[in-house]
Write a protein that holds these residues in place. Structure first.
Motif, PDB file in Angstrom:
ATOM      1  N   ILE A 293      12.586  67.634 -59.864  1.00  0.00           N
ATOM      2  CA  ILE A 293      12.530  69.085 -59.867  1.00  0.00           C
ATOM      3  C   ILE A 293      13.235  69.666 -58.647  1.00  0.00           C
ATOM      4  CG2 ILE A 293      10.380  69.609 -58.623  1.00  0.00           C
ATOM      5  CD1 ILE A 293       9.599  71.267 -61.121  1.00  0.00           C
ATOM      6  N   LEU A 294      13.148  68.957 -57.515  1.00  0.00           N
ATOM      7  CA  LEU A 294      13.844  69.422 -56.316  1.00  0.00           C
ATOM      8  C   LEU A 294      15.353  69.172 -56.427  1.00  0.00           C
ATOM      9  CD1 LEU A 294      11.363  68.267 -53.516  1.00  0.00           C
ATOM     10  CD2 LEU A 294      11.506  70.470 -54.674  1.00  0.00           C
ATOM     11  N   VAL A 295      15.705  67.966 -56.850  1.00  0.00           N
ATOM     12  CA  VAL A 295      17.129  67.642 -57.013  1.00  0.00           C
ATOM     13  C   VAL A 295      17.750  68.508 -58.097  1.00  0.00           C
ATOM     14  CG1 VAL A 295      18.757  65.845 -57.718  1.00  0.00           C
ATOM     15  CG2 VAL A 295      16.873  65.289 -56.168  1.00  0.00           C
ATOM     16  N   GLY A 296      17.046  68.654 -59.230  1.00  0.00           N
ATOM     17  CA  GLY A 296      17.570  69.468 -60.321  1.00  0.00           C
ATOM     18  C   GLY A 296      17.714  70.924 -59.946  1.00  0.00           C
ATOM     19  N   GLY A 297      16.806  71.436 -59.106  1.00  0.00           N
ATOM     20  CA  GLY A 297      16.904  72.824 -58.664  1.00  0.00           C
ATOM     21  C   GLY A 297      18.083  73.055 -57.742  1.00  0.00           C
ATOM     22  N   VAL A 298      18.218  72.204 -56.730  1.00  0.00           N
ATOM     23  CA  VAL A 298      19.341  72.349 -55.788  1.00  0.00           C
ATOM     24  C   VAL A 298      20.669  72.144 -56.501  1.00  0.00           C
ATOM     25  CG1 VAL A 298      20.437  71.340 -53.750  1.00  0.00           C
ATOM     26  CG2 VAL A 298      17.956  71.665 -53.794  1.00  0.00           C
ATOM     27  N   TRP A 299      20.738  71.130 -57.340  1.00  0.00           N
ATOM     28  CA  TRP A 299      21.966  70.835 -58.087  1.00  0.00           C
ATOM     29  C   TRP A 299      22.367  72.023 -58.955  1.00  0.00           C
ATOM     30  CZ3 TRP A 299      22.294  66.225 -62.106  1.00  0.00           C
ATOM     31  CH2 TRP A 299      23.634  66.067 -62.503  1.00  0.00           C
ATOM     32  N   ALA A 300      21.407  72.599 -59.667  1.00  0.00           N
ATOM     33  CA  ALA A 300      21.719  73.731 -60.546  1.00  0.00           C
ATOM     34  C   ALA A 300      22.196  74.945 -59.749  1.00  0.00           C
ATOM     35  CB  ALA A 300      20.486  74.093 -61.377  1.00  0.00           C
ATOM     36  N   ASP A 301      21.555  75.226 -58.608  1.00  0.00           N
ATOM     37  CA  ASP A 301      21.963  76.363 -57.788  1.00  0.00           C
ATOM     38  C   ASP A 301      23.389  76.192 -57.269  1.00  0.00           C
ATOM     39  OD1 ASP A 301      19.671  77.902 -58.047  1.00  0.00           O
ATOM     40  OD2 ASP A 301      18.686  77.004 -56.304  1.00  0.00           O
ATOM     41  N   ARG A 302      23.708  75.005 -56.803  1.00  0.00           N
ATOM     42  CA  ARG A 302      25.039  74.768 -56.237  1.00  0.00           C
ATOM     43  C   ARG A 302      26.115  74.715 -57.315  1.00  0.00           C
ATOM     44  NH1 ARG A 302      24.126  70.439 -51.228  1.00  0.00           N
ATOM     45  NH2 ARG A 302      22.751  71.810 -50.016  1.00  0.00           N
ATOM     46  N   TRP A 303      25.834  74.011 -58.391  1.00  0.00           N
ATOM     47  CA  TRP A 303      26.806  73.921 -59.483  1.00  0.00           C
ATOM     48  C   TRP A 303      26.973  75.287 -60.143  1.00  0.00           C
ATOM     49  CZ3 TRP A 303      26.149  70.467 -64.461  1.00  0.00           C
ATOM     50  CH2 TRP A 303      27.390  70.348 -65.094  1.00  0.00           C
ATOM     51  N   GLY A 304      25.910  76.092 -60.129  1.00  0.00           N
ATOM     52  CA  GLY A 304      25.971  77.407 -60.747  1.00  0.00           C
ATOM     53  C   GLY A 304      26.961  78.352 -60.097  1.00  0.00           C
ATOM     54  N   ARG A 305      27.387  78.064 -58.883  1.00  0.00           N
ATOM     55  CA  ARG A 305      28.390  78.903 -58.223  1.00  0.00           C
ATOM     56  C   ARG A 305      29.736  78.817 -58.917  1.00  0.00           C
ATOM     57  NH1 ARG A 305      26.712  76.614 -52.230  1.00  0.00           N
ATOM     58  NH2 ARG A 305      24.625  77.565 -52.166  1.00  0.00           N
ATOM     59  N   THR A 306      29.966  77.695 -59.621  1.00  0.00           N
ATOM     60  CA  THR A 306      31.244  77.535 -60.325  1.00  0.00           C
ATOM     61  C   THR A 306      31.071  77.419 -61.842  1.00  0.00           C
ATOM     62  OG1 THR A 306      31.123  75.127 -59.985  1.00  0.00           O
ATOM     63  CG2 THR A 306      32.334  76.431 -58.344  1.00  0.00           C
ATOM     64  N   PRO A 308      28.395  78.804 -64.768  1.00  0.00           N
ATOM     65  CA  PRO A 308      27.188  79.572 -65.088  1.00  0.00           C
ATOM     66  C   PRO A 308      26.243  78.863 -66.049  1.00  0.00           C
ATOM     67  CG  PRO A 308      29.107  80.491 -66.213  1.00  0.00           C
ATOM     68  CD  PRO A 308      29.632  79.468 -65.254  1.00  0.00           C
ATOM     69  N   ARG A 309      26.686  77.791 -66.682  1.00  0.00           N
ATOM     70  CA  ARG A 309      25.832  77.060 -67.622  1.00  0.00           C
ATOM     71  C   ARG A 309      25.165  75.844 -66.977  1.00  0.00           C
ATOM     72  NH1 ARG A 309      27.191  74.859 -72.128  1.00  0.00           N
ATOM     73  NH2 ARG A 309      25.321  75.670 -73.151  1.00  0.00           N
ATOM     74  N   SER A 310      25.227  75.739 -65.659  1.00  0.00           N
ATOM     75  CA  SER A 310      24.672  74.562 -64.987  1.00  0.00           C
ATOM     76  C   SER A 310      23.193  74.399 -65.262  1.00  0.00           C
ATOM     77  CB  SER A 310      24.900  74.674 -63.474  1.00  0.00           C
ATOM     78  OG  SER A 310      24.184  75.779 -62.927  1.00  0.00           O
ATOM     79  N   ARG A 311      22.462  75.514 -65.393  1.00  0.00           N
ATOM     80  CA  ARG A 311      21.011  75.430 -65.579  1.00  0.00           C
ATOM     81  C   ARG A 311      20.640  74.985 -66.990  1.00  0.00           C
ATOM     82  NH1 ARG A 311      20.656  80.706 -61.771  1.00  0.00           N
ATOM     83  NH2 ARG A 311      20.135  79.607 -59.839  1.00  0.00           N
ATOM     84  N   MET A 312      21.585  75.012 -67.921  1.00  0.00           N
ATOM     85  CA  MET A 312      21.353  74.418 -69.234  1.00  0.00           C
ATOM     86  C   MET A 312      21.792  72.949 -69.261  1.00  0.00           C
ATOM     87  SD  MET A 312      22.413  77.733 -69.375  1.00  0.00           S
ATOM     88  CE  MET A 312      22.201  79.310 -70.218  1.00  0.00           C
ATOM     89  N   LEU A 313      22.892  72.639 -68.576  1.00  0.00           N
ATOM     90  CA  LEU A 313      23.485  71.312 -68.676  1.00  0.00           C
ATOM     91  C   LEU A 313      22.672  70.251 -67.943  1.00  0.00           C
ATOM     92  CD1 LEU A 313      27.254  72.252 -68.202  1.00  0.00           C
ATOM     93  CD2 LEU A 313      26.022  71.821 -70.334  1.00  0.00           C
TER      94      LEU A 313
END
Length: 433
Positions: A293-306, A308-313
Motif C-alpha cells: 500500500i505504501l509502495v503502490g501509493g508512492v508509485w502511483a503519485d510519481r507515475w501519475g505526473r506523466t 494520468p492512468r497510473s492509479r488504474m494500472l
C-alpha cells in the motif's frame, strides 16, 4: 510550485489520527476469525453459523455503506467518523459479554451499521486535505492501518488461549471508546475542494443527483464489477485462511538454514498450531499489504505526473499477479510456497487499496466521492460476505476450502484485467483539482 508544497502539517496529522481508527476498525472486525475454536467451544454452533457471524456483519456493513458515504458528503465528515468509532467500539465491548449465538449475531449486526459509516468518510476527509500529488500515498498510509489492525487481529487467538476470548473484545472495545473521546478535540473538517473552487456552492448534495452521476459513468459501472470480484477474494481470505492453514499445515516448524539460526525456543513458538494459525494467516498477508500500500501509493503519485492512468494500472498489475498466487495457495502442499503466495497476494491487495479512492476521485464528480466509495463498499462486502458463508456451508458438506479459494483466484485475476477499461473524467473535474 509543486503540489506537495501546499500540503499542511495538519493534513498529515489527519492521516495519523485516522490511521489509529483504521487499525481499530479491522482489529475489532477480524479478531473473531482467529478465536473461532474458543468461541465455538463456549457457544456451540456449526461452521456455517460461525461464518454467518462475519457474513451478516458484512452484508449490513455493505448495505449501510452508501448511507454513511452520503452523510459524509452532505454533513460533517468529522462527526460521522467519531460517531462510527464510538458505536462500533461499544458493540465490540458488548460482544465480549454475550452468551448465545443470537446475541452475538445481533451485536455483529449493529457493529456492521456503525463501521459502515467510517471508511468512506475517512478517505473523503483525507482527500479534502490531500488534493494533489500526495493523494495516493496519504490514502495508502491510512489504509495501512487497516492491515496493521488485521495483523493484530490474529493475536486474538493468542489472547484467547491464555486469558479467554471475552477479554480481547472487552479490551479492544474500551480502547476504541477512549480514542473516540480523543478525536473530539483533535480532529477537524476541511473545507471541501468544490467549496473552495465555488463549484455549485449553494446546492446541497442530493440523492437524486448522485444517482444520475453514478448511473451515467460507464467506468464506475466497471469499478462495481471489479470491486465485487476483489471482495470475493479478500473476505474469503480474511474469514477462512486461519482455518485453512490449521487444517493443511498443522505442525509446521521452520526448518533448514532458518532452524539452524533461530533458538529452539523460538522455533517451538513458531510452530503452526491452533493458537498460532491466526497469526500465520494474518501477519504475512498484512505485512505484505502494508508494504504494497505504501509502495503502490508512492508509485502511483510519481507515475501519475506523466501518466494520468497510473492509479488504474498499478492495481491492475497487482491483481494479475495476486490471482495466480491465490490459486497456488489453494493447490500447494508446501507451507514455504504458501507463504510466498500469501505475500504476493498481500502486495497486490496493497496496490489496490492505496488507489481505490483516488480512482473514484478521477471517475466521479468531487461532490459525491464518499457516497460513490460507500456504494463500492456495498458491492465488495456483500459478495465477500456471501463467499465467507459459502466457505462454511461447503465445510459442513465436507468440501475443502481449496474450491472457493480457486474460484476467488480466478475472480481476482479477472478484476485486474477489468481495470484496463476504466477511464477518468477531465482533469478539471477531479476531486484533486
Amino acid at each position: 510550485m509543486n503540489q506537495t508544497e501546499h500540503v499542511s502539517r495538519y493534513a498529515w496529522w489527519v492521516v495519523g489520527l485516522l490511521w489509529v481508527v483504521a487499525l481499530l476498525n479491522y482489529l475489532d472486525r477480524l479478531t473473531i476469525a482467529s478465536m473461532r475454536e474458543w468461541i465455538v467451544a463456549d457457544i456451540p454452533m456449526s461452521d456455517a453459523r460461525f461464518g454467518l457471524l462475519t457474513s451478516v456483519f458484512l452484508w449490513i456493513y455493505g448495505l449501510v455503506s452508501p448511507v454513511g458515504g452520503f452523510l459524509a458528503d452532505r454533513y460533517s465528515r468529522k462527526w460521522v467518523i467519531i460517531a462510527s468509532l464510538g458505536v462500533w467500539s461499544a458493540m465490540t465491548w458488548l460482544t465480549g459479554h454475550m452468551h448465545s449465538f443470537n446475541s452475538l449475531l445481533a451485536a455483529r449486526a449493529v457493529m456492521g451499521v456503525s463501521e459502515a459509516c467510517y471508511i468512506a468518510a475517512a478517505l473523503a476527509l483525507i482527500a479534502d486535505y490531500h488534493t494533489g500529488a500526495t493523494r495516493s500515498f496519504a490514502t495508502g498510509l491510512h489504509q495501512s492501518g487497516l492491515y496493521a489492525g488485521a495483523a493484530l487481529g490474529g493475536a486474538g487467538g493468542w489472547i484467547a488461549g491464555d486469558h479467554g476470548w471475552r477479554l480481547a473484545f472487552t479490551l479492544f472495545g474500551a480502547l476504541g471508546v477512549a480514542y473516540a473521546i480523543v478525536l473530539l478535540f483533535l480532529l477537524r473538517d476541511q473545507p471541501r475542494a468544490q467549496d473552495k473552487l465555488r463549484l455549485q456552492p449553494s446546492q446541497p448534495v442530493s440523492a437524486r443527483a448522485i444517482v444520475r452521476e453514478l448511473a451515467a459513468s460507464r467506468s464506475y459501472g466497471v469499478l462495481m464489477v471489479y470491486i465485487g470480484l476483489a471482495g470475493m477474494a479478500f473476505w474469503l481470505i480474511n474469514g477462512w485462511l486461519p482455518t485453512y492453514l490449521q487444517e493443511n499445515f498443522a505442525g509446521w516448524r521452520p526448518g533448514g538454514a532458518l532452524a539452524r539460526v533461530l533458538p529452539s525456543a523460538w522455533i517451538e513458538k513458531m510452530e503452526l498450531t491452533r493458537g498460532t494459525a491466526g497469526l500465520w494467516a494474518t501477519v504475512p498477508v498484512q505485512v505484505a499489504s502494508f508494504l504494497g500500500i505504501l509502495v503502490g501509493g508512492v508509485w502511483a503519485d510519481r507515475w501519475g505526473r506523466t501518466n494520468p492512468r497510473s492509479r488504474m494500472l498499478i492495481p491492475a498489475l497487482g491483481f494479475c499477479c495476486a490471482g495466480p498466487c491465490l490459486l497456488l495457495l489453494a493447490k500447494t502442499s508446501s507451507f514455504s510456497l504458501a507463504l510466498v503466495a500469501m505475500t504476493i497476494f498481500g502486495l497486490g491487495r496493497g496496490f489496490a487499496d492505496a488507489n481505490l479512492m483516488p480512482i473514484v476521485c478521477q471517475v466521479i464528480n468531487p461532490r459525491y466521492c464518499a457516497t460513490a466509495y460507500g456504494l463500492l463498499n456495498l458491492v465488495g462486502v456483500s459478495v465477500g460476505g456471501g463467499m465467507i458463508y459459502v466457505g462454511g456451508w461447503l465445510r459442513d458438506l465436507h468440501v475443502g476450502l481449496a474450491m472457493p479459494f480457486t474460484i476467488a483466484a480466478s475472480g481476482l485475476f479477472l478484476a485486474g484485467l477489468m481495470l484496463f477499461a476504466v477511464r477518468g473524467r477531465q482533469p478539471q473535474l477531479h476531486c484533486s483539482e
